[in-house]
Write a protein that holds these residues in place. Structure first.
Motif, mmCIF file in Angstrom:
data_model
loop_
_atom_site.group_PDB
_atom_site.id
_atom_site.type_symbol
_atom_site.label_atom_id
_atom_site.label_comp_id
_atom_site.label_asym_id
_atom_site.label_seq_id
_atom_site.Cartn_x
_atom_site.Cartn_y
_atom_site.Cartn_z
ATOM 1 N N LYS A 159 0.880 -1.350 -0.011
ATOM 2 C CA LYS A 159 0.003 0.081 -0.187
ATOM 3 C C LYS A 159 0.818 1.438 -0.004
ATOM 4 N N PHE B 264 9.700 1.644 6.212
ATOM 5 C CA PHE B 264 8.404 1.495 6.975
ATOM 6 C C PHE B 264 7.685 1.358 5.527
ATOM 7 N N THR B 265 6.898 0.271 5.983
ATOM 8 C CA THR B 265 5.643 0.019 4.808
ATOM 9 C C THR B 265 4.525 -0.519 5.214
ATOM 10 N N VAL B 266 3.296 -0.175 4.486
ATOM 11 C CA VAL B 266 2.054 -1.130 4.988
ATOM 12 C C VAL B 266 1.929 -2.045 3.856
ATOM 13 N N CYS C 187 -0.330 -5.989 2.714
ATOM 14 C CA CYS C 187 -1.561 -6.724 2.875
ATOM 15 C C CYS C 187 -1.392 -7.987 2.203
ATOM 16 N N CYS D 98 -4.030 -6.221 6.535
ATOM 17 C CA CYS D 98 -3.007 -5.226 6.287
ATOM 18 C C CYS D 98 -2.133 -5.027 7.849
ATOM 19 N N GLN D 99 -0.874 -4.626 7.488
ATOM 20 C CA GLN D 99 -0.155 -4.204 8.925
ATOM 21 C C GLN D 99 0.921 -3.393 8.289
ATOM 22 N N SER D 100 0.989 -2.361 9.196
ATOM 23 C CA SER D 100 2.184 -1.340 9.030
ATOM 24 C C SER D 100 3.580 -1.998 9.850
ATOM 25 N N ARG E 273 7.594 -2.353 10.190
ATOM 26 C CA ARG E 273 8.794 -1.537 10.480
ATOM 27 C C ARG E 273 10.078 -2.295 10.489
ATOM 28 N N SER F 195 4.650 -2.308 13.437
ATOM 29 C CA SER F 195 5.114 -0.928 13.640
ATOM 30 C C SER F 195 4.284 -0.412 14.682
ATOM 31 N N THR G 205 2.441 2.312 15.257
ATOM 32 C CA THR G 205 1.590 3.216 14.576
ATOM 33 C C THR G 205 0.087 3.044 14.647
ATOM 34 N N ALA H 267 -3.210 -0.221 10.382
ATOM 35 C CA ALA H 267 -3.691 0.026 8.995
ATOM 36 C C ALA H 267 -5.095 -0.150 8.806
#
Length: 196
Positions: free
Chosen positions: A120, A128-130, A132, A153-155, A157, A166, A168, A171
């Protein structure tokens, strides 16, 4: 993200044009590991890590196992595993079938196989990436079988230990569709293939 109606997660014909596939790395550390670890510093590495996590977490559709698996890969301050799609899916299935809320259930088997994924977004110079994943959840209880597509989906790190969930905000929920179907393709999912 694209929102899909719940019926798009039911088994249905596969599309003939599935688009490009995504090559993901194999886990870099899987010996004596409950959840294989992926240290490859690419978005594809994050996809591979979320695939490994999701497949382990949903084995047996037990919310307690889901939570334990997610905590193993969380950084401090990451979202509560109880907010994850795998947790709510496991809890809802057990409630609907009037099973114990956690623990082994005689006659219950469940498997989750991730076959598709998408990236995403990417930030912090790739650390860092999101991501799915989308897979097929098959639940059998005393001879009655149900199956459907489930997205997550997950954020993620990148750390010295590999990809972790992550700290954060959660997601946005992933669209759930039957893997390889036209709705899955519309949502942006692509087939995942292991690197040689």
């Amino acid at each position: 993200m694209l929102r899909l109606p719940v019926q798009d997660a039911a088994p249905q014909p596969l599309t003939e044009s599935a688009g490009d596939f995504i090559t993901i790395p194999r886990p870099t550390d899987s010996s004596d590991q409950w959840i294989p670890k992926v240290r490859v510093p690419t978005p594809e590495g994050a996809l591979a890590q979320l695939k490994a996590l999701s497949e382990v977490a949903l084995n047996g559709v037990d919310p307690a196992v889901v939570d334990r698996a997610y905590r193993e890969l969380q950084l401090p301050g990451a979202p509560d595993p109880g907010m994850s799609v795998p947790h709510s899916t496991a809890a809802d299935l057990r409630l609907a079938a009037r099973m114990a809320s956690s623990g082994p259930v005689p006659g219950l088997t469940a498997t989750y196989e991730v076959t598709h994924g998408l990236v995403k977004g990417i930030g912090d110079q790739g650390r860092f990436t999101v991501v799915c994943v989308l897979g097929e959840l098959v639940v059998d209880y005393r001879g009655a079988t149900a199956k459907g597509g489930l997205g997550e989906c997950q954020s993620m790190r990148l750390t010295d230990e590999g990809w972790r969930i992550s700290p954060t905000a959660p997601a946005a929920p992933a669209p759930s569709a039957w893997p390889g179907s036209a709705p899955a393709l519309r949502a942006g999912y692509r087939e995942l293939r292991d690197a040689p």
